[in-house]
Design a protein around this motif. Structure first.
Motif, PDB file in Angstrom:
ATOM      1  N   PRO A 156       0.789  -1.234   0.000  1.00  0.00           N
ATOM      2  CA  PRO A 156       0.000   0.000   0.000  1.00  0.00           C
ATOM      3  C   PRO A 156       0.823   1.286   0.000  1.00  0.00           C
ATOM      4  N   LYS A 157       2.026   1.258   0.532  1.00  0.00           N
ATOM      5  CA  LYS A 157       2.853   2.471   0.548  1.00  0.00           C
ATOM      6  C   LYS A 157       3.809   2.562  -0.634  1.00  0.00           C
ATOM      7  N   GLY A 158       3.778   1.551  -1.503  1.00  0.00           N
ATOM      8  CA  GLY A 158       4.636   1.606  -2.683  1.00  0.00           C
ATOM      9  C   GLY A 158       6.108   1.637  -2.351  1.00  0.00           C
ATOM     10  N   LEU A 159       6.560   0.698  -1.512  1.00  0.00           N
ATOM     11  CA  LEU A 159       7.947   0.683  -1.042  1.00  0.00           C
ATOM     12  C   LEU A 159       8.774  -0.287  -1.887  1.00  0.00           C
ATOM     13  N   HIS A 160       9.761   0.253  -2.610  1.00  0.00           N
ATOM     14  CA  HIS A 160      10.583  -0.572  -3.490  1.00  0.00           C
ATOM     15  C   HIS A 160      12.079  -0.332  -3.301  1.00  0.00           C
ATOM     16  N   SER A 161      12.433   0.592  -2.414  1.00  0.00           N
ATOM     17  CA  SER A 161      13.841   0.909  -2.167  1.00  0.00           C
ATOM     18  C   SER A 161      13.963   1.538  -0.786  1.00  0.00           C
ATOM     19  N   TYR A 162      15.192   1.637  -0.295  1.00  0.00           N
ATOM     20  CA  TYR A 162      15.413   2.288   0.996  1.00  0.00           C
ATOM     21  C   TYR A 162      15.062   3.769   0.919  1.00  0.00           C
ATOM     22  N   ARG A 163      15.291   4.371  -0.234  1.00  0.00           N
ATOM     23  CA  ARG A 163      14.916   5.776  -0.402  1.00  0.00           C
ATOM     24  C   ARG A 163      13.407   5.943  -0.268  1.00  0.00           C
ATOM     25  N   GLU A 180      21.372  -4.783   6.084  1.00  0.00           N
ATOM     26  CA  GLU A 180      20.284  -3.869   5.723  1.00  0.00           C
ATOM     27  C   GLU A 180      20.168  -2.694   6.686  1.00  0.00           C
ATOM     28  N   ILE A 181      20.682  -2.830   7.892  1.00  0.00           N
ATOM     29  CA  ILE A 181      20.721  -1.702   8.830  1.00  0.00           C
ATOM     30  C   ILE A 181      21.518  -0.551   8.211  1.00  0.00           C
ATOM     31  N   GLN A 182      22.703  -0.890   7.709  1.00  0.00           N
ATOM     32  CA  GLN A 182      23.574   0.136   7.131  1.00  0.00           C
ATOM     33  C   GLN A 182      22.988   0.715   5.856  1.00  0.00           C
ATOM     34  N   TYR A 183      22.328  -0.118   5.063  1.00  0.00           N
ATOM     35  CA  TYR A 183      21.751   0.382   3.815  1.00  0.00           C
ATOM     36  C   TYR A 183      20.637   1.395   4.098  1.00  0.00           C
ATOM     37  N   GLY A 186      22.260   4.557   5.407  1.00  0.00           N
ATOM     38  CA  GLY A 186      22.889   5.242   4.296  1.00  0.00           C
ATOM     39  C   GLY A 186      21.900   6.010   3.431  1.00  0.00           C
ATOM     40  N   ALA A 187      20.637   5.528   3.416  1.00  0.00           N
ATOM     41  CA  ALA A 187      19.589   6.215   2.639  1.00  0.00           C
ATOM     42  C   ALA A 187      18.967   7.369   3.408  1.00  0.00           C
ATOM     43  N   GLY A 188      19.331   7.511   4.696  1.00  0.00           N
ATOM     44  CA  GLY A 188      18.823   8.621   5.487  1.00  0.00           C
ATOM     45  C   GLY A 188      17.868   8.242   6.594  1.00  0.00           C
ATOM     46  N   TYR A 189      17.694   6.940   6.861  1.00  0.00           N
ATOM     47  CA  TYR A 189      16.802   6.514   7.936  1.00  0.00           C
ATOM     48  C   TYR A 189      17.541   6.618   9.267  1.00  0.00           C
ATOM     49  N   GLU A 190      16.848   7.095  10.301  1.00  0.00           N
ATOM     50  CA  GLU A 190      17.471   7.228  11.618  1.00  0.00           C
ATOM     51  C   GLU A 190      17.702   5.846  12.230  1.00  0.00           C
ATOM     52  N   ALA A 239      18.995  -3.814  -5.870  1.00  0.00           N
ATOM     53  CA  ALA A 239      20.338  -3.582  -5.348  1.00  0.00           C
ATOM     54  C   ALA A 239      20.333  -2.322  -4.489  1.00  0.00           C
ATOM     55  N   PRO A 240      20.724  -2.415  -3.224  1.00  0.00           N
ATOM     56  CA  PRO A 240      20.818  -1.198  -2.407  1.00  0.00           C
ATOM     57  C   PRO A 240      21.921  -0.298  -2.936  1.00  0.00           C
ATOM     58  N   LEU A 241      21.799   0.981  -2.627  1.00  0.00           N
ATOM     59  CA  LEU A 241      22.818   1.933  -3.058  1.00  0.00           C
ATOM     60  C   LEU A 241      23.860   2.117  -1.956  1.00  0.00           C
ATOM     61  N   VAL A 242      25.113   2.022  -2.321  1.00  0.00           N
ATOM     62  CA  VAL A 242      26.230   2.291  -1.422  1.00  0.00           C
ATOM     63  C   VAL A 242      27.094   3.349  -2.095  1.00  0.00           C
ATOM     64  N   ASP A 243      27.239   4.500  -1.443  1.00  0.00           N
ATOM     65  CA  ASP A 243      27.943   5.641  -2.038  1.00  0.00           C
ATOM     66  C   ASP A 243      27.352   6.002  -3.391  1.00  0.00           C
TER      67      ASP A 243
END
Length: 304
Positions: A156-163, A180-183, A186-190, A239-243
């Motif tokens: 329902p929230k359309g979640l497909h990436s960490y962003r 996945e904690i670091q990913y 890295g995307a800005g989650y507290e 694929a998660p984004l790193v840098d």
């Protein structure tokens, strides 16, 4: 499983009936756990270590596992299985070591347990990353892996990436020590807002109960755990984004830094299994696909 940067200092855990209860169960079956395992003499660093010779003489290798399906676990019949233990059986038999013995522990205790000689090798599908490469040496990866989310049916929230998780202010969970904690961070989650649960089963439960919007894990564990759920589904792998760049993880066996001879012998047999197609035949029953076979090297992943 997979993959992490070690335990996080500010974890909040949710009780589950998975990894922790499994560890208690194997203890009841008489399988030795890490805390009670006898120590062996420290291997000599001369000529790449002597552990391979000692394992051949003893006829058994002790595998550190984390009780996580499908990477390494004790099944309901008390039998050691999973992609890493089954691969270990094949490789070590070729190296002249006939038996494998499980030593269950928490994922975050695998590297400390290895380096304190509680077991001989980590066989838990552990991701190779630069931080870990400073503490242990890795064989080349036996698989590659993308991430995926567990979300409620229909996403329902359309979640497909960490962003997406950050921008849509979704409540987020992942597993103890998972990469996945670091990913997510890295995307800005507290980091302090992440709900840490024991594993993917607890993550599914949290999504189904509405305690979180999303649980992040490996594509393999996520797609397997939602198969029988009527309330949740898996997103497509990504694929998660790193840098700022897409990142693909690889899981491998870990060895003490002194044991380069054993690591190199393991790698030689692993290459033969890859070339013959036997590696995929070993991993396929645990949900792995041909797209998750890889020629990535530990050197590449250790470089970041």
């Amino acid at each position: 499983m997979a993959a992490p940067h070690g335990r996080e200092s500010k974890e909040r855990t949710t009780p589950g009936t998975t990894r922790r209860s499994l560890l208690a169960g194997v203890a009841a079956l008489g399988v030795p756990v890490a805390a009670g395992c006898s120590r062996v003499p420290t291997a000599s660093a001369r000529a790449g270590g002597d552990l391979l010779d000692r394992l051949r003489a003893a006829g058994v290798v002790r595998l550190g596992i984390a009780g996580e399906v499908p990477f390494g676990y004790i099944d309901t019949d008390g039998r050691l299985t999973g992609e890493a233990p089954e691969l270990a059986k094949a490789v070590f038999e070729r190296l002249g070591v006939d038996r494998v013995q499980p030593v269950p522990t928490e994922f975050g205790s695998l590297i400390p347990g290895l380096n304190s000689q509680q077991f001989d090798v980590v066989a838990a599908g552990m991701y190779v990353n630069p931080e870990r490469c400073e503490q242990v040496i890795f064989a080349d990866p036996d698989y590659r892996m993308l991430d995926a989310f567990i979300v409620r049916k229909g996403n329902p929230k359309g979640l497909h990436s960490y962003r997406d998780v950050v921008e849509k202010r979704a409540s987020f969970a992942t597993g103890t020590g998972y990469a996945e904690i670091q990913y997510a961070v890295g995307a800005g989650y507290e980091r302090s807002d992440i709900l840490i649960v024991p594993d993917q089963v607890a993550g599914l439960n949290a999504v189904e109960a509405g305690r979180v919007d999303v649980f992040a894990g490996t594509a393999l564990t996520v797609r397997e755990v939602v198969k029988k759920s009527s309330k949740a589904e898996a997103t497509d792998a990504f694929a998660p984004l790193v840098d700022g760049k897409p990142h693909v993880d690889g899981g491998a066996f870990a060895f003490r830094p002194t044991e380069t001879r054993l690591r190199d012998a393991f790698n030689a047999e692993l290459r033969r299994l890859k070339k013959s197609g036997e590696l995929f035949r070993i991993l396929r029953p645990f949900g792995f696909t041909e797209s998750e076979m890889t020629d990535l090297t530990a050197k590449e992943l250790c470089a970041g």
